[in-house]
Every structure is written in structure tokens, then in C-alpha cells.
Motif scaffolding. Structure first.
Motif, PDB file in Angstrom:
ATOM      1  N   ALA A 200       1.042   4.140  -2.890  1.00 25.23           N
ATOM      2  CA  ALA A 200       0.698   5.517  -2.517  1.00 25.23           C
ATOM      3  C   ALA A 200       1.846   6.475  -2.811  1.00 25.23           C
ATOM      4  CB  ALA A 200       0.305   5.582  -1.048  1.00 25.23           C
TER       5      ALA A 200
ATOM      6  N   HIS B  99       0.825  -1.209   0.000  1.00 23.26           N
ATOM      7  CA  HIS B  99       0.000   0.000   0.000  1.00 23.26           C
ATOM      8  C   HIS B  99       0.860   1.260   0.000  1.00 23.26           C
ATOM      9  CE1 HIS B  99      -3.316  -2.622   1.938  1.00 23.26           C
ATOM     10  NE2 HIS B  99      -3.389  -2.662   0.625  1.00 23.26           N
TER      11      HIS B  99
ATOM     12  N   CYS C 227      -3.679   9.520  -0.270  1.00 20.85           N
ATOM     13  CA  CYS C 227      -3.330   8.490  -1.260  1.00 20.85           C
ATOM     14  C   CYS C 227      -3.384   7.098  -0.630  1.00 20.85           C
ATOM     15  CB  CYS C 227      -1.941   8.749  -1.836  1.00 20.85           C
ATOM     16  SG  CYS C 227      -1.869  10.121  -2.994  1.00 20.85           S
ATOM     17  N   LEU C 228      -2.903   6.956   0.592  1.00 18.25           N
ATOM     18  CA  LEU C 228      -2.964   5.664   1.279  1.00 18.25           C
ATOM     19  C   LEU C 228      -4.407   5.217   1.474  1.00 18.25           C
ATOM     20  CD1 LEU C 228      -0.102   5.886   3.903  1.00 18.25           C
ATOM     21  CD2 LEU C 228      -0.509   3.968   2.355  1.00 18.25           C
TER      22      LEU C 228
ATOM     23  N   VAL D 270      -5.666   3.946  -1.799  1.00 14.10           N
ATOM     24  CA  VAL D 270      -5.032   2.682  -2.178  1.00 14.10           C
ATOM     25  C   VAL D 270      -5.600   1.513  -1.377  1.00 14.10           C
ATOM     26  CG1 VAL D 270      -2.845   1.405  -2.094  1.00 14.10           C
ATOM     27  CG2 VAL D 270      -2.904   3.718  -3.045  1.00 14.10           C
TER      28      VAL D 270
END
Length: 121
Positions: A77, A73, A98-99, A102
Motif C-alpha cells: 500500500a 499489505h 490503498c490498504l 491491497v
């Protein structure tokens, strides 16, 4: 940009510009799955900022599998985030967003580690 899982305390490192940054992984058995939390810890060796990035349920009962998912992940990201070489508060917030994207795309559920069981259902 390579992400590495380090032991004995699980954390990830990645390089932006000339600096190595650290992301701490905290896993917790929460019943039928493992809760996973990722925290930005700052530049490795310069103190621990411990900024929460994302908390989620990776759908596994094994801590080592949850940590392996965290590597995947974070790698994805970081490819999407395009952070500046300064890695300021905006970059850390962008990495957290972003994480979250994802982990949800991977089929994981976001998790509030401070919620009670009644709040979760």
C-alpha cells in the motif's frame, strides 16, 4: 521505504520524509479466523492518533501470520499511495483506501469489527 514489525506490542513503522510513522496492529480471534485491524498512530513518539485504516480477515488462525500479512499489505500500500512528506489527513485516507484494495487483491475479506454475527451473515 522499509516497513518493520516491532514487539512486544505489534506495530509497524515506516519513514516518510524525515519522520518515522507508526501503524498499530490489533488482532482478534473471531471464530474460524483472525480479525486484523490497522490504525495509523501518527509520528512515532509524538502521541497516538489511532485513526482506523482497514479491518479485514486474512484467512489464518494464527496471530503471528496475520501480523506478517499486515507487513506485506502495508508495504504494498505504501508503494502505491505516494504520500506527501507532510502526511496529512488526505494522505492517511489515501493509505486506508490503498490498504483496502491491497487486502482484497490478496484474497482477504474486509471486516466490520463492530457488526454483530447476525449482521455478518
Amino acid at each position: 521505504m522499509a516497513v518493520m514489525l516491532n514487539r512486544p506490542a505489534p506495530y509497524l513503522t515506516f519513514t516518510v520524509g524525515p519522520y518515522v510513522h507508526r501503524v498499530d496492529i490489533v488482532t482478534k480471534d473471531i471464530g474460524a479466523t483472525i480479525g486484523t485491524q490497522l490504525f495509523y498512530a501518527g509520528v512515532a513518539g509524538l502521541g497516538n492518533r489511532h485513526v482506523p485504516l482497514v479491518s479485514y480477515r486474512p484467512g489464518t488462525r494464527y496471530h503471528d501470520r496475520a501480523e506478517a500479512c499486515a507487513v506485506e499489505h502495508l508495504t504494498t500500500a505504501l508503494e502505491r499511495a505516494r504520500m506527501s512528506t507532510r502526511v496529512d489527513a488526505e494522505d492517511v485516507a489515501l493509505l486506508g483506501r490503498c490498504l483496502a484494495d491491497v487486502v482484497q487483491e490478496d484474497g482477504c475479506q474486509l471486516w466490520d469489527p463492530h457488526a454483530t454475527e447476525e449482521d455478518e451473515w
